[in-house]
Design a protein around this motif. Structure first.
Motif, PDB file in Angstrom:
ATOM      1  N   LEU A  17     -10.160  -0.649   3.085  1.00 25.59           N
ATOM      2  CA  LEU A  17      -8.914  -0.621   2.322  1.00 25.59           C
ATOM      3  C   LEU A  17      -8.630  -1.998   1.726  1.00 25.59           C
ATOM      4  CD1 LEU A  17      -6.695   1.383   4.835  1.00 25.59           C
ATOM      5  CD2 LEU A  17      -7.825   2.235   2.767  1.00 25.59           C
ATOM      6  N   ALA A  18      -7.903  -1.990   0.625  1.00 26.44           N
ATOM      7  CA  ALA A  18      -7.494  -3.230  -0.029  1.00 26.44           C
ATOM      8  C   ALA A  18      -6.006  -3.138  -0.346  1.00 26.44           C
ATOM      9  CB  ALA A  18      -8.299  -3.430  -1.316  1.00 26.44           C
ATOM     10  N   PRO A  19      -5.340  -4.282  -0.445  1.00 23.58           N
ATOM     11  CA  PRO A  19      -3.922  -4.259  -0.840  1.00 23.58           C
ATOM     12  C   PRO A  19      -3.762  -3.503  -2.158  1.00 23.58           C
ATOM     13  CG  PRO A  19      -4.571  -6.460  -0.149  1.00 23.58           C
ATOM     14  CD  PRO A  19      -5.834  -5.640  -0.228  1.00 23.58           C
ATOM     15  N   GLY A  20      -2.718  -2.706  -2.246  1.00 21.33           N
ATOM     16  CA  GLY A  20      -2.449  -1.946  -3.458  1.00 21.33           C
ATOM     17  C   GLY A  20      -3.101  -0.584  -3.506  1.00 21.33           C
ATOM     18  N   ASP A  21      -3.941  -0.260  -2.504  1.00 18.74           N
ATOM     19  CA  ASP A  21      -4.560   1.064  -2.480  1.00 18.74           C
ATOM     20  C   ASP A  21      -3.513   2.145  -2.267  1.00 18.74           C
ATOM     21  OD1 ASP A  21      -7.162   0.218  -2.840  1.00 18.74           O
ATOM     22  OD2 ASP A  21      -7.721   0.361  -0.729  1.00 18.74           O
TER      23      ASP A  21
ATOM     24  N   LEU B  38      -5.706   1.821   9.636  1.00 15.34           N
ATOM     25  CA  LEU B  38      -4.419   2.227   9.074  1.00 15.34           C
ATOM     26  C   LEU B  38      -3.807   3.340   9.909  1.00 15.34           C
ATOM     27  CD1 LEU B  38      -2.252   2.084   6.848  1.00 15.34           C
ATOM     28  CD2 LEU B  38      -3.642   3.737   5.547  1.00 15.34           C
ATOM     29  N   ILE B  39      -4.611   4.320  10.288  1.00 18.12           N
ATOM     30  CA  ILE B  39      -4.104   5.418  11.106  1.00 18.12           C
ATOM     31  C   ILE B  39      -3.567   4.885  12.437  1.00 18.12           C
ATOM     32  CG2 ILE B  39      -4.803   7.450  12.439  1.00 18.12           C
ATOM     33  CD1 ILE B  39      -6.656   8.153  10.047  1.00 18.12           C
ATOM     34  N   ALA B  40      -4.304   3.986  13.069  1.00 15.64           N
ATOM     35  CA  ALA B  40      -3.854   3.415  14.345  1.00 15.64           C
ATOM     36  C   ALA B  40      -2.530   2.681  14.158  1.00 15.64           C
ATOM     37  CB  ALA B  40      -4.920   2.484  14.906  1.00 15.64           C
ATOM     38  N   TRP B  41      -2.430   1.897  13.092  1.00 13.18           N
ATOM     39  CA  TRP B  41      -1.201   1.152  12.833  1.00 13.18           C
ATOM     40  C   TRP B  41      -0.040   2.092  12.515  1.00 13.18           C
ATOM     41  CZ3 TRP B  41       1.653   0.288   8.244  1.00 13.18           C
ATOM     42  CH2 TRP B  41       2.650  -0.679   8.368  1.00 13.18           C
TER      43      TRP B  41
ATOM     44  N   ASN C 212      -7.301   6.100  -3.167  1.00 12.50           N
ATOM     45  CA  ASN C 212      -7.297   6.029  -4.631  1.00 12.50           C
ATOM     46  C   ASN C 212      -7.882   7.298  -5.249  1.00 12.50           C
ATOM     47  OD1 ASN C 212      -6.131   3.442  -4.502  1.00 12.50           O
ATOM     48  ND2 ASN C 212      -8.154   2.543  -4.216  1.00 12.50           N
ATOM     49  N   GLN C 213      -7.491   8.439  -4.660  1.00 16.55           N
ATOM     50  CA  GLN C 213      -7.828   9.780  -5.128  1.00 16.55           C
ATOM     51  C   GLN C 213      -9.296  10.155  -4.966  1.00 16.55           C
ATOM     52  OE1 GLN C 213      -6.012  10.563  -8.945  1.00 16.55           O
ATOM     53  NE2 GLN C 213      -4.044   9.800  -8.259  1.00 16.55           N
TER      54      GLN C 213
ATOM     55  N   MET D 169       0.854  -1.165   0.000  1.00 18.24           N
ATOM     56  CA  MET D 169       0.000   0.000   0.000  1.00 18.24           C
ATOM     57  C   MET D 169       0.901   1.229   0.000  1.00 18.24           C
ATOM     58  SD  MET D 169      -2.947   0.893   2.799  1.00 18.24           S
ATOM     59  CE  MET D 169      -3.828  -0.569   2.316  1.00 18.24           C
ATOM     60  N   LYS D 170       0.527   2.223  -0.790  1.00 21.32           N
ATOM     61  CA  LYS D 170       1.283   3.463  -0.828  1.00 21.32           C
ATOM     62  C   LYS D 170       0.556   4.493   0.031  1.00 21.32           C
ATOM     63  CE  LYS D 170       3.769   6.610  -3.668  1.00 21.32           C
ATOM     64  NZ  LYS D 170       4.558   6.680  -4.843  1.00 21.32           N
ATOM     65  N   VAL D 171       1.301   5.144   0.919  1.00 17.57           N
ATOM     66  CA  VAL D 171       0.743   6.171   1.796  1.00 17.57           C
ATOM     67  C   VAL D 171       1.446   7.481   1.483  1.00 17.57           C
ATOM     68  CG1 VAL D 171       0.298   6.872   4.164  1.00 17.57           C
ATOM     69  CG2 VAL D 171       0.300   4.444   3.582  1.00 17.57           C
ATOM     70  N   LEU D 172       0.653   8.522   1.235  1.00 18.95           N
ATOM     71  CA  LEU D 172       1.168   9.847   0.914  1.00 18.95           C
ATOM     72  C   LEU D 172       0.823  10.819   2.035  1.00 18.95           C
ATOM     73  CD1 LEU D 172      -0.274   9.966  -2.720  1.00 18.95           C
ATOM     74  CD2 LEU D 172       2.020   9.265  -2.052  1.00 18.95           C
TER      75      LEU D 172
END
Length: 83
Positions: free
Chosen positions: A68-72, A32-35, A58-59, A1-4
């Protein structure tokens, strides 16, 4: 997963983006935020007040319960105003 990360979130985390292998139990933006918050003091500081953070998956604008899904691609940024 890409995080910006954008604006002051980028400054607190110390990077503009990262590729992360998210644990299987992370299934929503909130998870995700918690992690992410557990990864470093900078991450924890960036996510200390969720009321001043917006998110896109995904914009597309997303809420805390957005799945969320893998690759998002997940982006975090402060609220923006137009003029």
């Amino acid at each position: 997963m890409k995080v910006l990360y954008f604006a002051w979130l980028k400054e607190k985390v110390g990077i503009a983006d990262e590729e992360v292998a998210v644990p299987e139990e992370v299934r929503t933006v909130r998870g995700l935020i918690a992690w992410l918050s557990s990864r470093s003091p900078g991450h924890a500081a960036a996510f200390a007040d969720l009321s001043v953070i917006r998110c896109a998956v995904n914009q597309d604008f997303a809420g805390l319960e957005t799945p969320l899904a893998p690759g998002d691609e997940v982006a975090f940024f402060p609220p923006v105003t137009g003029g």
